[in-house]
Design a protein around this motif. Structure first.
Motif, short mmCIF file in Angstrom:
data_model
loop_
_atom_site.label_atom_id
_atom_site.label_comp_id
_atom_site.label_asym_id
_atom_site.label_seq_id
_atom_site.Cartn_x
_atom_site.Cartn_y
_atom_site.Cartn_z
N LYS A 143 -6.33 6.36 2.54
CA LYS A 143 -7.08 7.28 1.70
C LYS A 143 -8.52 6.86 1.47
O LYS A 143 -9.36 7.67 1.09
CB LYS A 143 -6.38 7.45 0.34
CG LYS A 143 -5.12 8.27 0.40
CD LYS A 143 -4.70 8.76 -0.96
CE LYS A 143 -4.09 7.67 -1.79
NZ LYS A 143 -3.55 8.19 -3.06
N ASN A 144 -8.81 5.59 1.67
CA ASN A 144 -10.17 5.11 1.41
C ASN A 144 -10.89 4.65 2.68
O ASN A 144 -11.98 4.12 2.61
CB ASN A 144 -10.13 3.94 0.41
CG ASN A 144 -9.52 4.36 -0.91
OD1 ASN A 144 -9.93 5.35 -1.48
ND2 ASN A 144 -8.53 3.62 -1.37
N ASP A 159 0.84 -1.21 0.00
CA ASP A 159 0.00 0.00 0.00
C ASP A 159 0.86 1.25 0.00
O ASP A 159 0.54 2.25 -0.67
CB ASP A 159 -0.92 0.01 1.23
CG ASP A 159 -2.04 -1.01 1.12
OD1 ASP A 159 -2.28 -1.51 0.00
OD2 ASP A 159 -2.68 -1.31 2.16
N TYR A 160 1.97 1.20 0.74
CA TYR A 160 2.84 2.38 0.78
C TYR A 160 3.54 2.60 -0.56
O TYR A 160 3.68 3.73 -1.02
CB TYR A 160 3.87 2.26 1.90
CG TYR A 160 4.80 3.45 1.94
CD1 TYR A 160 4.29 4.74 2.10
CD2 TYR A 160 6.17 3.31 1.79
CE1 TYR A 160 5.11 5.84 2.11
CE2 TYR A 160 7.01 4.41 1.81
CZ TYR A 160 6.47 5.67 1.97
OH TYR A 160 7.29 6.76 1.97
N LEU A 161 3.98 1.52 -1.19
CA LEU A 161 4.60 1.65 -2.52
C LEU A 161 3.63 2.29 -3.50
O LEU A 161 4.01 3.14 -4.30
CB LEU A 161 5.02 0.27 -3.03
CG LEU A 161 6.31 -0.31 -2.47
CD1 LEU A 161 6.44 -1.78 -2.84
CD2 LEU A 161 7.53 0.47 -2.96
N VAL A 162 2.36 1.90 -3.43
CA VAL A 162 1.33 2.45 -4.31
C VAL A 162 1.15 3.95 -4.03
O VAL A 162 1.13 4.76 -4.95
CB VAL A 162 0.00 1.70 -4.13
CG1 VAL A 162 -1.12 2.41 -4.89
CG2 VAL A 162 0.12 0.26 -4.63
N ALA A 163 1.02 4.30 -2.76
CA ALA A 163 0.81 5.71 -2.39
C ALA A 163 2.02 6.57 -2.73
O ALA A 163 1.89 7.67 -3.25
CB ALA A 163 0.48 5.81 -0.90
N MET A 164 3.20 6.05 -2.41
CA MET A 164 4.44 6.79 -2.65
C MET A 164 4.67 7.05 -4.13
O MET A 164 5.24 8.08 -4.53
CB MET A 164 5.60 5.99 -2.04
CG MET A 164 7.00 6.54 -2.24
SD MET A 164 7.75 6.07 -3.84
CE MET A 164 7.51 4.31 -3.85
N ALA A 165 4.20 6.14 -5.00
CA ALA A 165 4.45 6.26 -6.44
C ALA A 165 3.71 7.43 -7.05
O ALA A 165 4.10 7.93 -8.12
CB ALA A 165 4.03 4.97 -7.14
N ASN A 166 2.62 7.88 -6.41
CA ASN A 166 1.85 9.02 -6.92
C ASN A 166 1.46 8.82 -8.38
O ASN A 166 1.68 9.68 -9.24
CB ASN A 166 2.65 10.32 -6.75
CG ASN A 166 1.78 11.56 -6.87
OD1 ASN A 166 0.57 11.49 -6.65
ND2 ASN A 166 2.38 12.67 -7.25
N VAL A 214 -1.33 15.53 2.85
CA VAL A 214 -0.50 15.80 1.68
C VAL A 214 0.67 14.83 1.59
O VAL A 214 0.93 14.22 0.55
CB VAL A 214 0.00 17.26 1.69
CG1 VAL A 214 1.07 17.47 0.61
CG2 VAL A 214 -1.15 18.23 1.46
N GLU A 215 1.40 14.67 2.70
CA GLU A 215 2.59 13.83 2.70
C GLU A 215 2.27 12.34 2.60
O GLU A 215 3.13 11.53 2.25
CB GLU A 215 3.43 14.11 3.95
CG GLU A 215 3.96 15.53 4.03
CD GLU A 215 4.81 15.92 2.83
OE1 GLU A 215 5.55 15.06 2.33
OE2 GLU A 215 4.69 17.07 2.36
N ALA A 216 1.03 11.97 2.90
CA ALA A 216 0.62 10.56 2.77
C ALA A 216 0.10 10.25 1.37
O ALA A 216 -0.24 9.11 1.08
CB ALA A 216 -0.44 10.23 3.80
N GLY A 217 0.05 11.28 0.51
CA GLY A 217 -0.35 11.04 -0.86
C GLY A 217 -1.81 11.26 -1.16
O GLY A 217 -2.31 10.80 -2.19
#
Length: 449
Positions: free
Chosen positions: A253-254, A201-208, A285-288
Protein backbone atom coordinates in the motif's frame (compact mmCIF):
# COMPACT_ATOMS: atom_id res chain seq x y z
CA UNK A 1 -13.12 -8.74 45.44
CA UNK A 2 -11.62 -11.35 47.84
CA UNK A 3 -8.46 -13.43 47.28
CA UNK A 4 -10.44 -16.36 45.89
CA UNK A 5 -12.20 -14.13 43.32
CA UNK A 6 -8.91 -12.46 42.43
CA UNK A 7 -7.22 -15.81 41.76
CA UNK A 8 -10.25 -16.95 39.77
CA UNK A 9 -10.07 -13.85 37.58
CA UNK A 10 -6.31 -14.35 37.14
CA UNK A 11 -6.78 -17.98 36.06
CA UNK A 12 -9.61 -16.98 33.77
CA UNK A 13 -7.41 -14.37 32.09
CA UNK A 14 -4.70 -16.96 31.41
CA UNK A 15 -7.20 -19.00 29.43
CA UNK A 16 -8.60 -15.98 27.60
CA UNK A 17 -7.80 -15.22 23.93
CA UNK A 18 -4.65 -13.23 23.23
CA UNK A 19 -6.67 -10.06 22.51
CA UNK A 20 -8.16 -10.20 26.02
CA UNK A 21 -4.83 -11.02 27.68
CA UNK A 22 -3.07 -8.15 25.95
CA UNK A 23 -5.72 -5.60 26.87
CA UNK A 24 -3.84 -2.61 28.36
CA UNK A 25 -4.64 -1.62 31.93
CA UNK A 26 -3.02 1.84 31.90
CA UNK A 27 -2.97 4.76 29.52
CA UNK A 28 0.79 4.41 29.11
CA UNK A 29 0.25 1.00 27.47
CA UNK A 30 -2.70 2.11 25.33
CA UNK A 31 -1.90 2.45 21.63
CA UNK A 32 -3.61 5.04 19.43
CA UNK A 33 -6.30 7.69 19.94
CA UNK A 34 -3.79 10.39 20.86
CA UNK A 35 -6.30 13.01 19.70
CA UNK A 36 -8.49 12.24 22.75
CA UNK A 37 -6.17 10.75 25.38
CA UNK A 38 -2.93 12.55 24.53
CA UNK A 39 -1.50 14.86 27.16
CA UNK A 40 -3.47 18.10 27.28
CA UNK A 41 -6.59 16.75 25.55
CA UNK A 42 -10.01 16.86 27.19
CA UNK A 43 -10.47 13.17 27.99
CA UNK A 44 -6.93 12.82 29.32
CA UNK A 45 -7.45 15.83 31.57
CA UNK A 46 -10.74 14.35 32.83
CA UNK A 47 -9.05 11.01 33.62
CA UNK A 48 -6.11 12.69 35.36
CA UNK A 49 -8.46 14.83 37.46
CA UNK A 50 -10.60 11.82 38.42
CA UNK A 51 -13.71 13.69 37.31
CA UNK A 52 -15.11 11.77 34.35
CA UNK A 53 -18.25 12.97 32.56
CA UNK A 54 -20.77 10.54 31.12
CA UNK A 55 -19.72 9.86 27.56
CA UNK A 56 -20.25 7.93 24.36
CA UNK A 57 -17.21 6.42 22.63
CA UNK A 58 -17.93 6.23 18.91
CA UNK A 59 -15.47 4.28 16.78
CA UNK A 60 -14.95 1.26 14.53
CA UNK A 61 -14.50 -2.29 15.90
CA UNK A 62 -11.15 -2.93 17.53
CA UNK A 63 -10.32 0.74 18.06
CA UNK A 64 -10.11 0.41 21.86
CA UNK A 65 -13.51 1.45 23.21
CA UNK A 66 -13.85 -1.33 25.82
CA UNK A 67 -10.19 -1.14 26.77
CA UNK A 68 -10.40 2.61 27.29
CA UNK A 69 -13.49 2.21 29.49
CA UNK A 70 -11.67 -0.31 31.69
CA UNK A 71 -8.63 1.96 31.97
CA UNK A 72 -10.80 4.91 32.96
CA UNK A 73 -12.53 2.89 35.69
CA UNK A 74 -9.16 1.86 37.16
CA UNK A 75 -7.73 5.37 36.90
CA UNK A 76 -10.49 7.00 38.94
CA UNK A 77 -10.95 4.05 41.32
CA UNK A 78 -14.58 3.50 40.38
CA UNK A 79 -16.56 0.28 40.47
CA UNK A 80 -16.81 -0.99 36.90
CA UNK A 81 -20.12 -2.54 35.83
CA UNK A 82 -20.33 -3.71 32.26
CA UNK A 83 -23.35 -4.84 30.27
CA UNK A 84 -23.82 -5.67 26.62
CA UNK A 85 -26.83 -4.18 24.87
CA UNK A 86 -27.04 -7.39 22.85
CA UNK A 87 -28.13 -9.47 25.84
CA UNK A 88 -29.04 -7.08 28.68
CA UNK A 89 -32.54 -5.83 29.40
CA UNK A 90 -34.19 -3.21 31.62
CA UNK A 91 -34.08 -5.60 34.61
CA UNK A 92 -30.28 -5.89 34.26
CA UNK A 93 -29.95 -2.13 34.17
CA UNK A 94 -32.13 -1.71 37.26
CA UNK A 95 -30.02 -4.25 39.14
CA UNK A 96 -26.81 -2.36 38.28
CA UNK A 97 -28.40 0.94 39.26
CA UNK A 98 -29.69 -0.43 42.60
CA UNK A 99 -26.19 -1.74 43.38
CA UNK A 100 -24.71 1.63 42.41
CA UNK A 101 -27.04 3.48 44.77
CA UNK A 102 -26.19 1.13 47.62
CA UNK A 103 -22.47 1.41 46.91
CA UNK A 104 -22.67 5.18 46.83
CA UNK A 105 -24.53 5.20 50.14
CA UNK A 106 -22.18 2.81 51.98
CA UNK A 107 -18.73 3.60 50.58
CA UNK A 108 -19.30 6.73 48.48
CA UNK A 109 -17.62 4.86 45.61
CA UNK A 110 -18.69 5.89 42.14
CA UNK A 111 -20.03 3.37 39.65
CA UNK A 112 -18.99 3.50 36.05
CA UNK A 113 -21.58 1.76 33.89
CA UNK A 114 -20.19 0.58 30.58
CA UNK A 115 -22.78 -0.32 27.94
CA UNK A 116 -21.24 -2.04 24.95
CA UNK A 117 -23.08 -1.53 21.65
CA UNK A 118 -25.41 1.00 23.24
CA UNK A 119 -26.97 1.64 19.83
CA UNK A 120 -28.76 -1.73 20.21
CA UNK A 121 -30.77 -0.47 23.20
CA UNK A 122 -34.23 0.72 22.28
CA UNK A 123 -35.72 4.02 23.49
CA UNK A 124 -37.32 2.47 26.60
CA UNK A 125 -34.03 0.89 27.66
CA UNK A 126 -32.15 4.14 27.17
CA UNK A 127 -34.87 6.05 29.02
CA UNK A 128 -34.44 3.69 32.00
CA UNK A 129 -30.91 4.91 32.73
CA UNK A 130 -31.48 8.60 31.95
CA UNK A 131 -32.52 9.75 35.49
CA UNK A 132 -29.52 8.05 37.09
CA UNK A 133 -27.08 9.61 34.66
CA UNK A 134 -28.67 12.95 35.42
CA UNK A 135 -28.49 12.63 39.24
CA UNK A 136 -24.95 11.18 39.19
CA UNK A 137 -25.82 7.72 40.52
CA UNK A 138 -23.84 6.31 37.60
CA UNK A 139 -21.29 7.64 35.16
CA UNK A 140 -22.22 6.24 31.78
CA UNK A 141 -19.76 5.12 29.14
CA UNK A 142 -21.54 3.94 26.03
CA UNK A 143 -19.64 2.30 23.19
CA UNK A 144 -20.98 2.27 19.66
CA UNK A 145 -19.88 1.67 16.12
CA UNK A 146 -22.88 3.62 14.83
CA UNK A 147 -23.44 7.37 14.64
CA UNK A 148 -24.79 8.28 18.11
CA UNK A 149 -26.74 11.19 16.63
CA UNK A 150 -29.11 8.63 15.14
CA UNK A 151 -28.84 5.76 17.63
CA UNK A 152 -28.76 7.42 21.08
CA UNK A 153 -31.79 9.34 22.36
CA UNK A 154 -31.37 13.11 22.46
CA UNK A 155 -31.83 13.57 26.26
CA UNK A 156 -29.11 10.99 26.96
CA UNK A 157 -26.85 12.41 24.28
CA UNK A 158 -27.21 15.94 25.66
CA UNK A 159 -25.96 14.71 29.05
CA UNK A 160 -22.96 12.92 27.55
CA UNK A 161 -19.76 13.94 25.86
CA UNK A 162 -19.15 12.21 22.52
CA UNK A 163 -15.57 11.14 21.79
CA UNK A 164 -14.82 9.92 18.27
CA UNK A 165 -12.19 7.18 18.08
CA UNK A 166 -10.27 6.80 14.84
CA UNK A 167 -9.40 3.51 13.11
CA UNK A 168 -5.98 2.32 14.24
CA UNK A 169 -3.21 2.97 11.72
CA UNK A 170 -1.06 0.23 10.22
CA UNK A 171 1.84 1.39 12.39
CA UNK A 172 -0.31 1.16 15.53
CA UNK A 173 -1.58 -2.34 14.67
CA UNK A 174 2.00 -3.40 13.97
CA UNK A 175 3.15 -2.03 17.36
CA UNK A 176 0.38 -3.96 19.14
CA UNK A 177 1.33 -7.20 17.38
CA UNK A 178 5.04 -6.79 18.13
CA UNK A 179 4.29 -6.19 21.80
CA UNK A 180 2.16 -9.36 21.92
CA UNK A 181 4.93 -11.39 20.28
CA UNK A 182 7.51 -10.38 22.89
CA UNK A 183 5.36 -10.13 26.03
CA UNK A 184 6.24 -13.13 28.22
CA UNK A 185 3.54 -12.63 30.84
CA UNK A 186 0.39 -12.07 28.80
CA UNK A 187 1.53 -12.51 25.22
CA UNK A 188 3.42 -15.08 23.18
CA UNK A 189 6.91 -14.37 24.50
CA UNK A 190 7.13 -17.64 26.39
CA UNK A 191 6.49 -19.59 23.17
CA UNK A 192 9.54 -18.22 21.30
CA UNK A 193 7.47 -16.96 18.39
CA UNK A 194 9.14 -15.25 15.44
CA UNK A 195 7.02 -13.65 12.73
CA UNK A 196 8.72 -12.68 9.48
CA UNK A 197 8.11 -9.29 7.90
CA UNK A 198 5.78 -10.46 5.11
CA UNK A 199 3.59 -12.37 7.58
CA UNK A 200 3.45 -9.38 9.93
CA UNK A 201 2.56 -7.01 7.09
CA UNK A 202 -0.23 -9.32 6.01
CA UNK A 203 -1.62 -9.59 9.55
CA UNK A 204 -1.69 -5.78 9.69
CA UNK A 205 -3.43 -5.46 6.31
CA UNK A 206 -5.87 -8.29 6.96
CA UNK A 207 -6.92 -6.77 10.31
CA UNK A 208 -8.37 -3.70 8.56
CA UNK A 209 -7.56 -1.44 11.57
CA UNK A 210 -9.11 -3.89 14.09
CA UNK A 211 -6.59 -4.73 16.83
CA UNK A 212 -8.71 -7.61 18.16
CA UNK A 213 -8.83 -9.28 14.74
CA UNK A 214 -5.07 -8.89 14.30
CA UNK A 215 -4.26 -10.40 17.72
CA UNK A 216 -6.64 -13.32 17.33
CA UNK A 217 -5.18 -14.16 13.90
CA UNK A 218 -1.66 -13.93 15.31
CA UNK A 219 -2.52 -16.31 18.11
CA UNK A 220 -4.01 -18.91 15.78
CA UNK A 221 -0.99 -18.71 13.48
CA UNK A 222 1.51 -18.96 16.35
CA UNK A 223 -0.17 -21.75 18.26
CA UNK A 224 -0.71 -23.91 15.18
CA UNK A 225 2.98 -23.63 14.26
CA UNK A 226 5.04 -26.49 15.64
CA UNK A 227 8.31 -25.50 17.36
CA UNK A 228 11.58 -26.53 15.73
CA UNK A 229 14.44 -28.38 17.48
CA UNK A 230 15.44 -25.20 19.29
CA UNK A 231 11.88 -24.59 20.47
CA UNK A 232 11.22 -21.66 18.13
CA UNK A 233 7.98 -21.18 16.23
CA UNK A 234 8.62 -19.51 12.89
CA UNK A 235 5.43 -17.87 11.60
CA UNK A 236 5.63 -17.27 7.84
CA UNK A 237 3.19 -15.85 5.31
CA UNK A 238 1.81 -19.29 4.27
CA UNK A 239 1.20 -20.09 7.95
CA UNK A 240 -0.79 -16.86 8.41
CA UNK A 241 -2.71 -17.48 5.19
CA UNK A 242 -3.67 -20.93 6.44
CA UNK A 243 -4.61 -19.60 9.88
CA UNK A 244 -6.98 -16.96 8.55
CA UNK A 245 -8.11 -19.13 5.60
CA UNK A 246 -7.43 -16.34 3.14
CA UNK A 247 -4.58 -16.08 0.66
CA UNK A 248 -2.47 -12.97 0.93
CA UNK A 249 -2.46 -10.79 -2.15
CA UNK A 250 0.90 -9.37 -3.17
CA UNK A 251 0.41 -5.64 -2.74
CA UNK A 252 2.29 -2.84 -0.99
CA UNK A 253 0.00 0.00 0.00
CA UNK A 254 2.92 2.37 0.49
CA UNK A 255 5.26 1.20 -2.25
CA UNK A 256 5.62 0.76 -5.98
CA UNK A 257 2.72 -1.67 -6.40
CA UNK A 258 0.32 0.88 -4.92
CA UNK A 259 1.14 3.28 -7.76
CA UNK A 260 1.50 0.62 -10.45
CA UNK A 261 -1.92 -0.92 -9.82
CA UNK A 262 -3.83 2.35 -9.50
CA UNK A 263 -2.17 3.38 -12.77
CA UNK A 264 -3.28 0.11 -14.35
CA UNK A 265 -6.86 0.68 -13.15
CA UNK A 266 -6.92 4.22 -14.54
CA UNK A 267 -5.49 3.21 -17.92
CA UNK A 268 -7.72 0.16 -18.38
CA UNK A 269 -10.84 2.24 -17.62
CA UNK A 270 -9.58 4.82 -20.14
CA UNK A 271 -9.13 1.92 -22.55
CA UNK A 272 -12.79 0.91 -22.04
CA UNK A 273 -11.92 -2.56 -20.74
CA UNK A 274 -14.28 -3.41 -17.85
CA UNK A 275 -12.76 -6.88 -17.27
CA UNK A 276 -9.27 -5.51 -16.71
CA UNK A 277 -10.65 -2.63 -14.63
CA UNK A 278 -12.47 -5.06 -12.33
CA UNK A 279 -9.32 -7.17 -11.98
CA UNK A 280 -7.08 -4.26 -10.93
CA UNK A 281 -9.80 -2.89 -8.67
CA UNK A 282 -10.13 -6.25 -6.91
CA UNK A 283 -6.36 -6.49 -6.52
CA UNK A 284 -6.45 -3.32 -4.46
CA UNK A 285 -9.69 -3.93 -2.56
CA UNK A 286 -8.88 -7.50 -1.52
CA UNK A 287 -5.36 -6.51 -0.43
CA UNK A 288 -6.80 -3.98 2.00
CA UNK A 289 -6.30 -0.70 0.12
CA UNK A 290 -8.20 2.25 1.60
CA UNK A 291 -11.52 2.11 -0.31
CA UNK A 292 -11.95 5.88 -0.08
CA UNK A 293 -8.59 6.33 -1.84
CA UNK A 294 -9.94 4.20 -4.70
CA UNK A 295 -13.20 6.17 -4.70
CA UNK A 296 -11.28 9.45 -4.96
CA UNK A 297 -9.40 8.16 -8.00
CA UNK A 298 -12.66 7.05 -9.65
CA UNK A 299 -14.16 10.50 -9.06
CA UNK A 300 -11.11 12.12 -10.65
CA UNK A 301 -11.36 9.78 -13.64
CA UNK A 302 -15.05 10.66 -14.10
CA UNK A 303 -14.16 14.29 -14.79
CA UNK A 304 -10.76 13.80 -16.44
CA UNK A 305 -11.47 11.00 -18.90
CA UNK A 306 -15.27 10.88 -19.27
CA UNK A 307 -16.19 14.47 -18.52
CA UNK A 308 -18.99 15.96 -20.60
CA UNK A 309 -19.32 12.82 -22.72
CA UNK A 310 -21.36 11.42 -19.81
CA UNK A 311 -21.88 13.88 -16.92
CA UNK A 312 -23.71 11.12 -15.06
CA UNK A 313 -20.35 9.39 -14.49
CA UNK A 314 -19.46 11.88 -11.77
CA UNK A 315 -22.81 11.26 -10.08
CA UNK A 316 -22.26 7.49 -10.13
CA UNK A 317 -18.78 7.84 -8.62
CA UNK A 318 -19.94 10.17 -5.86
CA UNK A 319 -22.74 7.71 -5.09
CA UNK A 320 -20.12 4.94 -4.86
CA UNK A 321 -18.06 7.04 -2.44
CA UNK A 322 -21.15 7.64 -0.30
CA UNK A 323 -22.03 3.93 -0.40
CA UNK A 324 -18.55 2.96 0.82
CA UNK A 325 -18.76 5.57 3.58
CA UNK A 326 -22.30 4.49 4.54
CA UNK A 327 -22.09 0.68 4.56
CA UNK A 328 -18.32 0.20 4.82
CA UNK A 329 -16.36 -2.78 3.59
CA UNK A 330 -16.59 -5.46 2.35
CA UNK A 331 -20.15 -4.58 1.29
CA UNK A 332 -18.96 -1.39 -0.36
CA UNK A 333 -16.78 -3.29 -2.82
CA UNK A 334 -19.70 -3.74 -5.22
CA UNK A 335 -20.35 0.01 -5.30
CA UNK A 336 -16.73 0.56 -6.33
CA UNK A 337 -17.02 -2.24 -8.90
CA UNK A 338 -20.19 -0.70 -10.33
CA UNK A 339 -18.49 2.67 -10.70
CA UNK A 340 -15.42 1.11 -12.35
CA UNK A 341 -17.55 -0.77 -14.89
CA UNK A 342 -19.65 2.35 -15.56
CA UNK A 343 -16.52 4.41 -16.22
CA UNK A 344 -15.00 1.70 -18.39
CA UNK A 345 -18.09 1.47 -20.59
CA UNK A 346 -18.88 5.20 -20.73
CA UNK A 347 -18.01 7.31 -23.78
CA UNK A 348 -14.70 9.08 -23.21
CA UNK A 349 -13.73 12.72 -23.59
CA UNK A 350 -10.85 14.69 -22.15
CA UNK A 351 -12.23 18.02 -23.43
CA UNK A 352 -12.98 19.23 -19.92
CA UNK A 353 -9.51 18.27 -18.67
CA UNK A 354 -7.85 19.98 -21.65
CA UNK A 355 -10.01 23.09 -21.26
CA UNK A 356 -9.16 23.50 -17.61
CA UNK A 357 -5.46 23.02 -18.36
CA UNK A 358 -5.64 25.89 -20.89
CA UNK A 359 -7.52 28.12 -18.46
CA UNK A 360 -5.12 27.32 -15.63
CA UNK A 361 -2.16 28.21 -17.82
CA UNK A 362 -3.80 31.51 -18.78
CA UNK A 363 -4.70 32.40 -15.21
CA UNK A 364 -1.31 31.49 -13.73
CA UNK A 365 0.92 32.79 -16.52
CA UNK A 366 -1.12 35.41 -18.37
CA UNK A 367 -2.29 38.89 -17.50
CA UNK A 368 -5.23 38.87 -15.08
CA UNK A 369 -7.46 41.35 -16.87
CA UNK A 370 -10.22 43.21 -15.00
CA UNK A 371 -13.83 42.07 -15.20
CA UNK A 372 -15.70 43.96 -17.98
CA UNK A 373 -17.87 46.71 -16.53
CA UNK A 374 -21.15 45.28 -17.81
CA UNK A 375 -20.52 42.01 -15.89
CA UNK A 376 -19.92 43.73 -12.55
CA UNK A 377 -22.57 44.18 -9.87
CA UNK A 378 -23.59 47.70 -8.94
CA UNK A 379 -24.92 47.62 -5.36
CA UNK A 380 -24.09 51.31 -4.65
CA UNK A 381 -24.94 54.62 -6.33
CA UNK A 382 -21.27 55.36 -6.94
CA UNK A 383 -20.78 52.08 -8.76
CA UNK A 384 -23.73 52.84 -11.01
CA UNK A 385 -22.23 56.26 -11.75
CA UNK A 386 -19.00 54.47 -12.72
CA UNK A 387 -21.02 52.35 -15.23
CA UNK A 388 -20.82 49.11 -13.23
CA UNK A 389 -23.39 46.76 -14.78
CA UNK A 390 -24.22 49.16 -17.60
CA UNK A 391 -25.25 47.41 -20.78
CA UNK A 392 -25.63 43.96 -19.25
CA UNK A 393 -28.18 41.83 -21.09
CA UNK A 394 -30.31 39.54 -18.89
CA UNK A 395 -30.49 36.25 -20.82
CA UNK A 396 -33.95 35.27 -19.54
CA UNK A 397 -35.49 38.32 -21.20
CA UNK A 398 -34.49 37.07 -24.66
CA UNK A 399 -35.86 34.37 -26.93
CA UNK A 400 -34.53 30.94 -26.06
CA UNK A 401 -33.09 32.43 -22.84
CA UNK A 402 -29.91 33.30 -24.72
CA UNK A 403 -28.32 36.57 -25.82
CA UNK A 404 -24.94 37.22 -27.38
CA UNK A 405 -22.62 39.47 -25.44
CA UNK A 406 -18.92 39.60 -24.59
CA UNK A 407 -18.15 37.68 -21.40
CA UNK A 408 -14.33 37.68 -21.40
CA UNK A 409 -12.00 40.66 -20.95
CA UNK A 410 -11.05 42.52 -24.14
CA UNK A 411 -7.59 40.94 -24.14
CA UNK A 412 -9.10 37.45 -24.22
CA UNK A 413 -12.29 37.96 -26.22
CA UNK A 414 -11.04 35.81 -29.10
CA UNK A 415 -9.67 33.03 -26.91
CA UNK A 416 -11.30 29.60 -26.81
CA UNK A 417 -10.61 27.18 -23.97
CA UNK A 418 -13.31 24.51 -24.26
CA UNK A 419 -13.12 22.36 -27.40
CA UNK A 420 -15.96 19.80 -27.22
CA UNK A 421 -15.83 16.38 -28.81
CA UNK A 422 -18.71 14.46 -30.36
CA UNK A 423 -18.56 11.70 -27.75
CA UNK A 424 -21.81 10.69 -26.04
CA UNK A 425 -23.73 13.50 -24.39
CA UNK A 426 -21.05 16.01 -25.43
CA UNK A 427 -22.42 15.85 -28.98
CA UNK A 428 -25.62 17.50 -27.72
CA UNK A 429 -23.55 20.10 -25.90
CA UNK A 430 -21.67 20.84 -29.15
CA UNK A 431 -24.90 21.25 -31.13
CA UNK A 432 -26.17 23.70 -28.54
CA UNK A 433 -22.94 25.70 -28.61
CA UNK A 434 -22.98 25.81 -32.44
CA UNK A 435 -26.45 27.34 -32.38
CA UNK A 436 -25.35 29.99 -29.85
CA UNK A 437 -21.79 30.71 -31.00
CA UNK A 438 -21.52 29.47 -34.62
CA UNK A 439 -18.36 31.44 -35.43
CA UNK A 440 -16.61 29.86 -32.46
CA UNK A 441 -17.83 26.24 -32.56
CA UNK A 442 -18.66 25.51 -36.21
CA UNK A 443 -15.12 24.19 -36.75
CA UNK A 444 -15.75 21.31 -34.33
CA UNK A 445 -17.56 18.11 -35.17
CA UNK A 446 -15.22 16.05 -37.33
CA UNK A 447 -12.44 15.30 -34.86
CA UNK A 448 -12.68 13.97 -31.32
CA UNK A 449 -10.60 15.14 -28.40
Amino acid sequence: MDLFDFQLEKDKLKEAPLAARMRPTTLSDFVGQEHVIGVGHVLRNAIDSGNLPSMVLWGPPGSGKTTLANIMARAINSHFSAVSAVSAGVSDLRRVIDEARERRKLSRQKTLLFIDEIHRFNKAQQDAILPYVEDGTITLIGATTENPSFEVISPLLSRSQVFVLKPLSAQEISAILKRAITDRECGLGAFNVEVNEMALDYLVAMANSDARTALNALEVAAMTTLPDEDGKRFVTLPVVEDAVQHRAILYDKNGEQHYDIISALHKTMRGSDPDAALYWLARMVEAGEDPLYIARRLVRFASEDVGMADPQALVVCMAAQQAVHFIGMPEGNLALAQAAVYLSTAPKSNSLYAAYSRVKREVTQGHNAPVPLHLRNAPTKLMKQLDYGKGYKYAHEFEGHFVRQQNLPDSLKERQFYEPSEQGFERQVLLRLKSWWPERYSKFGKRQS
